[in-house]
Every structure is written in structure tokens, then in C-alpha cells.
Design a protein around this motif. Structure first.
Motif, mmCIF file in Angstrom:
data_model
loop_
_atom_site.group_PDB
_atom_site.id
_atom_site.type_symbol
_atom_site.label_atom_id
_atom_site.label_comp_id
_atom_site.label_asym_id
_atom_site.label_seq_id
_atom_site.Cartn_x
_atom_site.Cartn_y
_atom_site.Cartn_z
ATOM 1 N N LYS A 87 0.723 -1.213 -0.055
ATOM 2 C CA LYS A 87 0.035 0.014 -0.038
ATOM 3 C C LYS A 87 0.785 1.264 -0.094
ATOM 4 C CE LYS A 87 -4.112 2.194 0.649
ATOM 5 N NZ LYS A 87 -3.779 3.417 1.357
ATOM 6 N N MET A 88 1.911 1.315 1.007
ATOM 7 C CA MET A 88 2.720 2.424 0.926
ATOM 8 C C MET A 88 3.539 2.573 -0.289
ATOM 9 S SD MET A 88 5.949 3.479 1.019
ATOM 10 C CE MET A 88 7.015 2.175 1.779
ATOM 11 N N GLN A 89 3.823 1.486 -1.059
ATOM 12 C CA GLN A 89 4.627 1.715 -2.281
ATOM 13 C C GLN A 89 3.683 2.170 -3.587
ATOM 14 O OE1 GLN A 89 7.429 -1.589 -3.347
ATOM 15 N NE2 GLN A 89 6.331 -2.346 -1.441
ATOM 16 N N ALA A 90 2.504 1.731 -3.304
ATOM 17 C CA ALA A 90 1.479 2.365 -4.288
ATOM 18 C C ALA A 90 1.193 3.880 -4.266
ATOM 19 C CB ALA A 90 0.174 1.788 -4.180
ATOM 20 N N ASN A 112 -0.274 13.299 2.272
ATOM 21 C CA ASN A 112 -1.299 12.804 3.491
ATOM 22 C C ASN A 112 -1.515 11.309 3.180
ATOM 23 O OD1 ASN A 112 -1.324 15.242 4.252
ATOM 24 N ND2 ASN A 112 -3.084 15.944 3.639
ATOM 25 N N ALA A 113 -1.903 10.847 1.947
ATOM 26 C CA ALA A 113 -2.195 9.492 1.761
ATOM 27 C C ALA A 113 -0.908 8.618 2.123
ATOM 28 C CB ALA A 113 -2.594 9.223 0.425
ATOM 29 N N THR A 114 0.304 8.888 1.579
ATOM 30 C CA THR A 114 1.494 8.467 1.678
ATOM 31 C C THR A 114 1.685 8.254 3.402
ATOM 32 O OG1 THR A 114 1.947 8.914 -0.458
ATOM 33 C CG2 THR A 114 3.778 8.020 0.860
ATOM 34 N N GLY A 115 1.798 9.433 3.988
ATOM 35 C CA GLY A 115 2.116 9.531 5.399
ATOM 36 C C GLY A 115 0.997 8.507 6.219
ATOM 37 N N GLY A 116 -0.162 8.470 5.834
ATOM 38 C CA GLY A 116 -1.146 7.571 6.417
ATOM 39 C C GLY A 116 -0.673 6.328 6.399
ATOM 40 N N CYS A 121 1.278 1.254 9.122
ATOM 41 C CA CYS A 121 2.054 0.127 9.585
ATOM 42 C C CYS A 121 3.077 0.206 10.753
ATOM 43 C CB CYS A 121 3.189 -0.073 8.135
ATOM 44 S SG CYS A 121 4.245 -1.539 8.206
ATOM 45 N N HIS A 122 3.354 1.315 10.859
ATOM 46 C CA HIS A 122 4.231 1.730 12.166
ATOM 47 C C HIS A 122 3.396 1.489 13.501
ATOM 48 C CE1 HIS A 122 6.949 4.630 9.828
ATOM 49 N NE2 HIS A 122 7.217 3.416 9.771
ATOM 50 N N ASP A 123 1.991 1.920 13.309
ATOM 51 C CA ASP A 123 0.859 1.563 14.683
ATOM 52 C C ASP A 123 1.002 0.008 14.814
ATOM 53 O OD1 ASP A 123 0.641 4.275 14.424
ATOM 54 O OD2 ASP A 123 -1.532 4.049 14.039
#
Ligand code: ASC
Length: 128
Positions: A87-90, A112-116, A121-123
Motif C-alpha cells: 500500500k505504501m509503495q502504491a 497525506n495518503a502516503t504518510g497515512g 504500518c508503524h502503529d
């Protein structure tokens, strides 16, 4: 691929660091903390997009112990971790595309979408 687990851990951390430095520059511009420079934003987002492909090779079996904030769940819930990584890569690819247009409003939305995606994942998978 790596001679020892320590190298894999170093590899993924360094890749994530290079990605973060480039993403952070674009995010800083989106937040008005760094003057917007369309050329630098496009270059930085392009590097972040490429480097976003790299960290995952460093999360192989046996790399869960050592100097890392990576939670054990990464290896017990690999499918979920991989979903987040994909998801992050997309989102990072969309950010790179947005940055190439030079449109700051589009860049803000994509940041914003990328940071989210980073945060989600970090959470779940990064310890404090
Ligand atoms: C960064 C960084 C993260 C993400 C996250 C977004 O620049 O180091 O972990 O963005 O803070 O919410």
C-alpha cells in the motif's frame, strides 16, 4: 542475500532512512515548512518512490532480533505486513506522479495518503 542478520537490519533501516529523508522533504514543502520547489519535489519524490521498493528484502527470516524496532508480528503476520508495504509503495508512486505535475494541491493530497500508509504500518508493526 545478506551475510548476516545484522546486515539485513542495517540495510532496511538505511533504505527507510533514505526514503524518509526524500519523502520528508516533499512533506515539508506540502506543509509549508520548506519553500516549494517543483523540481526538487519531483526529484525527491522520484527517489523516495524507487527506494520504497528496497527495505522489504531486509525483513527476511531470522532478522527479528537485534538493533531493531521491528515487532515480532512482522514475521507471524507477514501477509498483513506485506499488504501495508505494498500500500505504501502504491501511494509513494502516486506521490511521485503528483510531484511530476508540479501541482502543490495534488502533492499535498498524495503526501497525506502516503504518510497515512507509513503510520498505519508503524502503529501495528513498529515498537516505540
Ligand atoms: C515521515 C516519517 C514517518 C512518516 C509518518 C507519517 O516522514 O519518518 O514515519 O512520515 O510520520 O505519518
Amino acid at each position: 542475500q545478506f551475510a548476516k542478520a545484522e546486515d539485513a537490519i542495517k540495510y532496511r533501516k538505511n533504505a527507510l532512512f533514505v526514503m524518509q529523508q526524500n519523502f520528508g522533504r516533499v512533506a515539508g514543502m506540502a506543509a509549508g515548512k520548506i519553500p516549494f520547489d517543483a523540481k526538487v519535489a519531483a526529484e525527491s519524490a522520484g527517489v523516495a518512490d524507487f527506494v520504497a521498493k528496497l527495505p522489504w528484502a531486509g525483513f527476511g527470516p531470522g532478522t527479528d532480533k537485534g538493533e531493531t524496532k521491528a515487532k515480532a508480528e512482522i514475521w507471524t503476520d507477514k501477509a498483513k505486513f506485506d499488504d501495508y508495504a505494498n500500500k505504501m509503495q502504491a501511494e509513494m508512486s502516486k506521490l511521485s506522479a503528483a510531484a511530476k505535475t508540479g501541482n502543490l494541491e495534488n502533492i499535498k493530497l498524495a503526501v497525506n495518503a502516503t504518510g497515512g500508509a507509513c503510520k498505519a504500518c508503524h502503529d501495528d508493526f513498529r515498537s516505540k
